[in-house]
Design a protein around this motif. Sequence first.
Motif, mmCIF file in Angstrom:
data_model
loop_
_atom_site.group_PDB
_atom_site.id
_atom_site.type_symbol
_atom_site.label_atom_id
_atom_site.label_comp_id
_atom_site.label_asym_id
_atom_site.label_seq_id
_atom_site.Cartn_x
_atom_site.Cartn_y
_atom_site.Cartn_z
ATOM 1 N N VAL A 1 0.836 -1.205 0.000
ATOM 2 C CA VAL A 1 0.000 0.000 0.000
ATOM 3 C C VAL A 1 0.873 1.258 0.000
ATOM 4 O O VAL A 1 0.577 2.246 -0.659
ATOM 5 N N ALA B 1 2.086 3.916 -2.776
ATOM 6 C CA ALA B 1 1.375 5.156 -3.102
ATOM 7 C C ALA B 1 2.147 6.377 -2.606
ATOM 8 O O ALA B 1 2.241 7.387 -3.313
ATOM 9 N N ILE C 1 -3.160 -1.489 -5.658
ATOM 10 C CA ILE C 1 -3.025 -1.096 -4.248
ATOM 11 C C ILE C 1 -4.326 -1.342 -3.503
ATOM 12 O O ILE C 1 -4.319 -1.796 -2.349
ATOM 13 N N SER C 2 -5.456 -1.083 -4.166
ATOM 14 C CA SER C 2 -6.725 -1.284 -3.466
ATOM 15 C C SER C 2 -6.938 -2.768 -3.168
ATOM 16 O O SER C 2 -7.583 -3.126 -2.184
ATOM 17 N N SER D 1 -5.142 -3.345 0.021
ATOM 18 C CA SER D 1 -5.915 -2.763 1.111
ATOM 19 C C SER D 1 -7.094 -3.674 1.463
ATOM 20 O O SER D 1 -7.395 -3.875 2.643
ATOM 21 N N ALA D 2 -7.732 -4.233 0.434
ATOM 22 C CA ALA D 2 -8.851 -5.151 0.678
ATOM 23 C C ALA D 2 -8.373 -6.394 1.433
ATOM 24 O O ALA D 2 -9.066 -6.906 2.313
ATOM 25 N N LEU E 1 -8.155 -5.575 5.011
ATOM 26 C CA LEU E 1 -9.490 -5.549 5.613
ATOM 27 C C LEU E 1 -9.970 -6.968 5.901
ATOM 28 O O LEU E 1 -10.550 -7.236 6.942
ATOM 29 N N ASP F 1 -6.025 -2.762 9.921
ATOM 30 C CA ASP F 1 -6.226 -1.439 9.373
ATOM 31 C C ASP F 1 -6.053 -1.505 7.857
ATOM 32 O O ASP F 1 -5.090 -2.099 7.366
ATOM 33 N N PRO F 2 -6.980 -0.889 7.104
ATOM 34 C CA PRO F 2 -6.943 -1.036 5.644
ATOM 35 C C PRO F 2 -5.693 -0.448 4.995
ATOM 36 O O PRO F 2 -5.398 -0.743 3.839
ATOM 37 N N LEU F 3 -4.951 0.375 5.718
ATOM 38 C CA LEU F 3 -3.715 0.883 5.141
ATOM 39 C C LEU F 3 -2.505 0.243 5.813
ATOM 40 O O LEU F 3 -1.371 0.630 5.572
ATOM 41 N N LYS G 1 -1.598 0.310 8.945
ATOM 42 C CA LYS G 1 -0.907 1.096 9.965
ATOM 43 C C LYS G 1 -1.180 0.512 11.346
ATOM 44 O O LYS G 1 -2.130 -0.222 11.550
ATOM 45 N N LEU G 2 -0.346 0.899 12.272
ATOM 46 C CA LEU G 2 -0.526 0.469 13.653
ATOM 47 C C LEU G 2 -1.822 1.045 14.188
ATOM 48 O O LEU G 2 -2.186 2.171 13.897
ATOM 49 N N GLU G 3 -2.531 0.264 14.966
ATOM 50 C CA GLU G 3 -3.764 0.767 15.567
ATOM 51 C C GLU G 3 -3.553 0.931 17.069
ATOM 52 O O GLU G 3 -3.349 -0.044 17.775
ATOM 53 N N TRP H 1 -13.907 4.001 -0.921
ATOM 54 C CA TRP H 1 -12.919 4.291 -1.966
ATOM 55 C C TRP H 1 -12.508 3.030 -2.714
ATOM 56 O O TRP H 1 -12.255 3.055 -3.909
ATOM 57 N N LEU H 2 -12.499 1.908 -1.976
ATOM 58 C CA LEU H 2 -12.199 0.640 -2.657
ATOM 59 C C LEU H 2 -13.263 0.355 -3.710
ATOM 60 O O LEU H 2 -12.965 -0.049 -4.836
ATOM 61 N N PHE I 1 -2.952 9.163 13.238
ATOM 62 C CA PHE I 1 -1.717 8.569 12.725
ATOM 63 C C PHE I 1 -1.187 9.359 11.540
ATOM 64 O O PHE I 1 -1.845 9.448 10.505
ATOM 65 N N SER J 1 -1.725 10.625 -0.306
ATOM 66 C CA SER J 1 -1.043 10.152 -1.515
ATOM 67 C C SER J 1 -2.016 9.436 -2.437
ATOM 68 O O SER J 1 -2.027 9.665 -3.653
ATOM 69 N N LEU J 2 -2.840 8.568 -1.858
ATOM 70 C CA LEU J 2 -3.816 7.828 -2.671
ATOM 71 C C LEU J 2 -4.824 8.789 -3.297
ATOM 72 O O LEU J 2 -5.204 8.640 -4.464
ATOM 73 N N LEU K 1 -3.202 10.411 -6.241
ATOM 74 C CA LEU K 1 -3.116 9.492 -7.384
ATOM 75 C C LEU K 1 -4.486 9.312 -8.033
ATOM 76 O O LEU K 1 -4.596 9.271 -9.260
ATOM 77 N N ASN L 1 5.398 6.188 15.175
ATOM 78 C CA ASN L 1 3.946 6.113 15.306
ATOM 79 C C ASN L 1 3.414 7.427 15.870
ATOM 80 O O ASN L 1 2.845 7.476 16.940
#
Lengths: 270, 237
Positions: A220, A223, A249-250, A253-254, A257, A262-264, A266-268, B15-16, B41, B50-51, B54, B100
């Motif tokens: 991801v 991007a 990339i999507s 991300s899927a 999910l 996290d869909p990107l 990242k740390l939650e 968005w997906l 975050f 960024s997305l 794009l 983080n």
Amino acid sequence: LASDLVITEADKARINAIDWLVFDEAHRSEALKQANAIMRSFIVVKKHAAARQVFEKLPSDTIDVIYRQWHHKTGTGELPPSDSNAIREYLCMKAYLDAVESFNDWFSLFHKGQPAKPSAVEGKASFTDRVAFEHKMKQYNIEKERWMHNLLTQTKTTRDRIYNVLLFADGGWLTDTVEDPEAEEPRQHQMNQLRKLHLPGLCLNLHTVLHSSGLYPEAVQIADVVASELHRLYQNFDKESVQHLLAMISKSSACLLDENKDPLGKLEGK
Amino acid sequence: LSKFLDGDNVKYLSWLHEIKRGNYTGAHYALADLAKNETNFLSKKKTLLSLSKLAALASEGSDDNLADNIEVINEELDLVLHQELLPSHTVEGVGMDPDNMRVLKPQELIELYVSDANTDANELDVKKALDLLRHVDRDDDGLDFDTLKLHIWSRAILMDSWEEDPNDTDPLNSNRDKVFFKTVNLVYIDGDLEFLLPDLPVLMASPELAELSKQPHFKFLMRGGYEQIRSTLEQVD
């Protein structure tokens, strides 16, 4: 994907022509420029093996020799623009060929190196059959683990090498850093074409490598790199290739999910 | 389905979905919205921006706002970059994890760049703080732009010692090595000096410099320095 086409007799003649230019060290700067030009013409048609052969024709001390020759001739250490641009181009070529070869290795490891799962024992199997099957499964699991380990190593090498090209220091891949008033127009044009042709493709390859190895968060993050104003990689993309990249990339991300992450990626919370 | 996905919790799916159906303009707006609301975050905000950028570049629609939207995103990404460039020990110094980080506001970034937590601060940090001023929301009531500006310059002054050196035969010359005057130089190169540098009386009246402003040697150096700046500017005119 990186296809490698047959090296024809005509190609071989062009590759071997470099031999004539490397005999005399005084010609080394010319040899480098000719080699670069031939590599450009090979890379534009994705003849990567041929380009590598041209690269190998230049002795590894080429950069030193060019500096020494120039110093000998003029007494200064500062190379003329055409020479410093040619040296930079040569390093760009090396970075690119390394990345492509690393990707090809990854590709064959991923598609051919994967151990085959033993077929389950059908129906009423005898005791010995079941023991044999268990043994095969055990063997398979060990091999699979080894393969996963190798794949991850190869993934990381390939990722680093592709990033070496994408983030080529000081202005980006196949761009001149020194202005050369005598620069040849076709060379500029070709370098521009090569950037537009190969940089989006490398980004997609990078995505394939990371996504297939399950490194979705990193997939991801491509991007960030493409959109960045520091490198302006997006300028080498046409609409269609940006769309393609976004679709890829999507998908990553899927997948995140689906894993309830996290869909990107990242740390939650912490 | 598009309507249902517009809800806040399902924006991520939205968005997906938009990308899947080839509506890149829609994806661009959904992502921009998510980025705007992301304050927890930094790295997540960066990727959303960024997305979104794009998606705007991929858009085939005839939305005239896209070019402007990309400009706005670039400004936001510039802010993200400024936060990423904070030295990690400075970030740790205020109890945050550099890997983080939450999203800091422009005024918080300014504060960190010139704070004591930034132990190795130099003129480049002061310059970054000044650059960040343009990101500050001037309509924010709790914030006074000029106070913030004065604070940055005051901090720059406090990064050096202004003690008199008895062996120095040309004290004004020592101004050249001061963070304050080095910053003036950087701002001058960018052509922003008239807009960014406070007048000498305003600076000397800064509450943070109350102690220092009483010292004659400091007053002398500042007056001399401002005089040099003035004559340089006049020469250019």
